[in-house]
Design a protein around this motif. Structure first.
Motif, PDB file in Angstrom:
ATOM      1  N   ALA A 187     -51.093  17.411  -4.514  1.00  0.00           N
ATOM      2  CA  ALA A 187     -51.530  18.557  -3.707  1.00  0.00           C
ATOM      3  C   ALA A 187     -53.036  18.544  -3.507  1.00  0.00           C
ATOM      4  CB  ALA A 187     -51.093  19.860  -4.378  1.00  0.00           C
ATOM      5  N   SER A 188     -53.764  18.050  -4.502  1.00  0.00           N
ATOM      6  CA  SER A 188     -55.230  18.006  -4.392  1.00  0.00           C
ATOM      7  C   SER A 188     -55.685  17.010  -3.335  1.00  0.00           C
ATOM      8  CB  SER A 188     -55.854  17.654  -5.747  1.00  0.00           C
ATOM      9  OG  SER A 188     -55.635  16.279  -6.065  1.00  0.00           O
ATOM     10  N   GLN A 189     -54.809  16.066  -2.977  1.00  0.00           N
ATOM     11  CA  GLN A 189     -55.143  15.043  -1.984  1.00  0.00           C
ATOM     12  C   GLN A 189     -54.683  15.419  -0.574  1.00  0.00           C
ATOM     13  OE1 GLN A 189     -57.040  12.392  -3.063  1.00  0.00           O
ATOM     14  NE2 GLN A 189     -56.965  13.586  -4.966  1.00  0.00           N
ATOM     15  N   LYS A 193     -54.327  17.260   3.034  1.00  0.00           N
ATOM     16  CA  LYS A 193     -55.370  17.654   3.988  1.00  0.00           C
ATOM     17  C   LYS A 193     -54.739  18.141   5.281  1.00  0.00           C
ATOM     18  CE  LYS A 193     -55.903  12.757   5.137  1.00  0.00           C
ATOM     19  NZ  LYS A 193     -54.889  12.340   4.144  1.00  0.00           N
ATOM     20  N   LYS A 194     -55.591  18.583   6.182  1.00  0.00           N
ATOM     21  CA  LYS A 194     -55.124  19.060   7.481  1.00  0.00           C
ATOM     22  C   LYS A 194     -54.388  17.937   8.202  1.00  0.00           C
ATOM     23  CE  LYS A 194     -56.705  21.532  11.600  1.00  0.00           C
ATOM     24  NZ  LYS A 194     -57.888  22.106  12.307  1.00  0.00           N
ATOM     25  N   GLY A 195     -53.270  18.265   8.792  1.00  0.00           N
ATOM     26  CA  GLY A 195     -52.436  17.266   9.447  1.00  0.00           C
ATOM     27  C   GLY A 195     -51.274  16.839   8.585  1.00  0.00           C
ATOM     28  N   ASP A 196     -51.349  17.135   7.278  1.00  0.00           N
ATOM     29  CA  ASP A 196     -50.246  16.862   6.359  1.00  0.00           C
ATOM     30  C   ASP A 196     -49.312  18.069   6.319  1.00  0.00           C
ATOM     31  OD1 ASP A 196     -51.494  14.484   5.798  1.00  0.00           O
ATOM     32  OD2 ASP A 196     -52.401  15.191   3.925  1.00  0.00           O
ATOM     33  N   VAL A 197     -48.094  17.837   5.880  1.00  0.00           N
ATOM     34  CA  VAL A 197     -47.101  18.908   5.757  1.00  0.00           C
ATOM     35  C   VAL A 197     -46.427  18.795   4.393  1.00  0.00           C
ATOM     36  CG1 VAL A 197     -44.970  19.893   6.680  1.00  0.00           C
ATOM     37  CG2 VAL A 197     -46.670  18.953   8.245  1.00  0.00           C
ATOM     38  N   ALA A 198     -46.280  19.926   3.715  1.00  0.00           N
ATOM     39  CA  ALA A 198     -45.601  19.950   2.414  1.00  0.00           C
ATOM     40  C   ALA A 198     -44.347  20.805   2.514  1.00  0.00           C
ATOM     41  CB  ALA A 198     -46.527  20.497   1.333  1.00  0.00           C
ATOM     42  N   LEU A 201     -46.532  28.565  -7.420  1.00  0.00           N
ATOM     43  CA  LEU A 201     -47.561  29.251  -6.634  1.00  0.00           C
ATOM     44  C   LEU A 201     -48.896  28.506  -6.717  1.00  0.00           C
ATOM     45  CD1 LEU A 201     -46.706  32.965  -7.494  1.00  0.00           C
ATOM     46  CD2 LEU A 201     -46.303  31.783  -5.333  1.00  0.00           C
ATOM     47  N   ALA A 202     -49.157  27.869  -7.863  1.00  0.00           N
ATOM     48  CA  ALA A 202     -50.383  27.072  -8.000  1.00  0.00           C
ATOM     49  C   ALA A 202     -50.353  25.883  -7.044  1.00  0.00           C
ATOM     50  CB  ALA A 202     -50.548  26.596  -9.440  1.00  0.00           C
ATOM     51  N   LEU A 203     -49.197  25.252  -6.908  1.00  0.00           N
ATOM     52  CA  LEU A 203     -49.051  24.147  -5.953  1.00  0.00           C
ATOM     53  C   LEU A 203     -49.283  24.639  -4.527  1.00  0.00           C
ATOM     54  CD1 LEU A 203     -45.841  22.382  -7.337  1.00  0.00           C
ATOM     55  CD2 LEU A 203     -48.169  21.464  -7.364  1.00  0.00           C
ATOM     56  N   ALA A 204     -48.672  25.777  -4.199  1.00  0.00           N
ATOM     57  CA  ALA A 204     -48.801  26.332  -2.855  1.00  0.00           C
ATOM     58  C   ALA A 204     -50.249  26.682  -2.540  1.00  0.00           C
ATOM     59  CB  ALA A 204     -47.914  27.569  -2.717  1.00  0.00           C
ATOM     60  N   GLU A 205     -50.934  27.245  -3.504  1.00  0.00           N
ATOM     61  CA  GLU A 205     -52.334  27.633  -3.291  1.00  0.00           C
ATOM     62  C   GLU A 205     -53.213  26.406  -3.059  1.00  0.00           C
ATOM     63  OE1 GLU A 205     -55.869  30.278  -5.440  1.00  0.00           O
ATOM     64  OE2 GLU A 205     -53.916  30.039  -6.415  1.00  0.00           O
ATOM     65  N   GLU A 206     -52.996  25.343  -3.830  1.00  0.00           N
ATOM     66  CA  GLU A 206     -53.787  24.123  -3.671  1.00  0.00           C
ATOM     67  C   GLU A 206     -53.527  23.486  -2.305  1.00  0.00           C
ATOM     68  OE1 GLU A 206     -56.536  21.181  -4.589  1.00  0.00           O
ATOM     69  OE2 GLU A 206     -56.114  23.096  -5.586  1.00  0.00           O
ATOM     70  N   LEU A 207     -52.275  23.433  -1.898  1.00  0.00           N
ATOM     71  CA  LEU A 207     -51.926  22.877  -0.590  1.00  0.00           C
ATOM     72  C   LEU A 207     -52.549  23.701   0.529  1.00  0.00           C
ATOM     73  CD1 LEU A 207     -48.171  22.186  -1.388  1.00  0.00           C
ATOM     74  CD2 LEU A 207     -49.851  20.416  -0.835  1.00  0.00           C
ATOM     75  N   HIS A 208     -52.449  25.008   0.405  1.00  0.00           N
ATOM     76  CA  HIS A 208     -52.986  25.917   1.419  1.00  0.00           C
ATOM     77  C   HIS A 208     -54.500  25.782   1.524  1.00  0.00           C
ATOM     78  CE1 HIS A 208     -54.260  29.840   3.103  1.00  0.00           C
ATOM     79  NE2 HIS A 208     -53.163  29.709   3.823  1.00  0.00           N
ATOM     80  N   ASN A 209     -55.164  25.724   0.385  1.00  0.00           N
ATOM     81  CA  ASN A 209     -56.632  25.620   0.373  1.00  0.00           C
ATOM     82  C   ASN A 209     -57.121  24.318   1.007  1.00  0.00           C
ATOM     83  OD1 ASN A 209     -56.829  28.089  -0.880  1.00  0.00           O
ATOM     84  ND2 ASN A 209     -57.109  27.261  -2.930  1.00  0.00           N
ATOM     85  N   ASN A 210     -56.287  23.282   0.967  1.00  0.00           N
ATOM     86  CA  ASN A 210     -56.663  21.994   1.534  1.00  0.00           C
ATOM     87  C   ASN A 210     -56.268  21.850   3.002  1.00  0.00           C
ATOM     88  OD1 ASN A 210     -57.850  21.082  -0.832  1.00  0.00           O
ATOM     89  ND2 ASN A 210     -55.952  20.199  -1.609  1.00  0.00           N
TER      90      ASN A 210
END
Length: 280
Positions: free
Chosen positions: A171-173, A175-180, A193-202
């Motif tokens: 998730a830390s890697q 970026k915009k253009g990626d989809v989770a 929720l921690a995973l979702a927050e990291e993905l969202h922030n990136n």
């Protein structure tokens, strides 16, 4: 806290509760079994109070959170056989019939409420993503792995890990253009929720597959795919909801291949060819 009767705890601490908390207590004491299955959001609406009041109520009783209280209430209010099957049990049916009937009903309920346009839009997002991250914890990780097993056949760039910290690293890697695609039965787990927050922030586009479309996780999703929760949300991963999730993942897979056209078919045939070489 040491596990004691949830009903007893409510009654013994009733006089210490605020007016709104007593409203919750009165409802649960009158309808203990009916108070177990709804999510915190649904029960709060039903009683006519806020979700935060529900959380304060549980903590005032000595529980770390509402989910711990609900599990304690379930152990007391729901018969043990219903906790196993996640549905009311007909004594004339054997276990196999009960499980199959519950799964079939869950599929029907999911299909009836499914927004087909959202499914198509989700498939398009996945098909055009630079990288697809497939994530889930606990029982939901099995679903994420199934999605990985399906989507890797398309030739799309897919990333999957089975362990939370590895998923967090992925998730830390992002970026915009990626989809989770993040899968969670309840949508309330801290790690999820921690995973979702990291993905969202990136800047990663987040797709949520869940039984609880009003959960904190669902509120973070750009697209939300809801599956029926069946008769109970008590068990961490409902087996009937799991079946519906697998079928929904299959639907996404087919729609993605349709969108990719000949390129998707070529990639699929490459996979089939290499697998065929390993067979007698």
């Amino acid at each position: 806290m040491q596990e004691v009767s949830a009903i007893y705890t409510i009654r013994s601490k009733y006089n210490t509760l605020s007016a709104k908390e007593k409203k919750i207590a009165d409802f649960i004491l009158q309808h203990p079994k009916e108070s177990v299955n709804p999510s915190i959001e649904e029960l709060a609406d039903q009683i006519g109070i806020s979700e935060s009041t529900m959380v304060r109520f549980a903590r005032k009783l000595g529980y770390s959170g509402y989910q711990r209280f609900r599990l304690a209430l379930a152990r007391e209010a729901i018969p043990s056989n219903e906790q196993v099957f996640e549905t009311e049990v007909n004594e004339t049916e054997d276990a196999t019939e009960t499980v199959f009937k519950n799964a079939c009903k869950n599929l029907e309920d999911t299909f009836a409420k499914l927004n087909r346009q959202t499914v198509r839009e989700t498939a398009l997002l996945l098909a055009e993503a630079k990288t697809i991250y497939l994530m889930g914890l606990g029982g939901s990780n099995i679903l994420a792995q199934d999605a990985y097993h399906k989507l890797i056949r398309t030739g799309l760039n897919c990333q999957y890990a089975s362990e939370f910290h590895m998923q967090l690293m992925l998730a830390s890697q992002a970026k915009k253009g990626d989809v989770a695609l993040l899968i969670s039965h309840t949508g309330v787990g801290h790690d999820t929720l921690a995973l979702a927050e990291e993905l969202h922030n990136n800047g990663c586009t987040l797709i949520v597959l869940t039984s609880n479309t009003r959960s904190p996780l669902a509120k973070m999703g750009s697209k939300v795919l809801g599956v029926s929760a069946g008769s109970s949300l008590v068990v961490a991963e409902s087996f009937s909801a799991r079946i519906s999730s697998l079928v929904l993942i299959d639907s996404l897979y087919v729609l993605i291949l349709e969108h990719m056209g000949e390129k998707g078919v070529d990639n699929l045939n490459k996979m089939r060819s290499i697998i065929a070489k390993r067979r007698l």
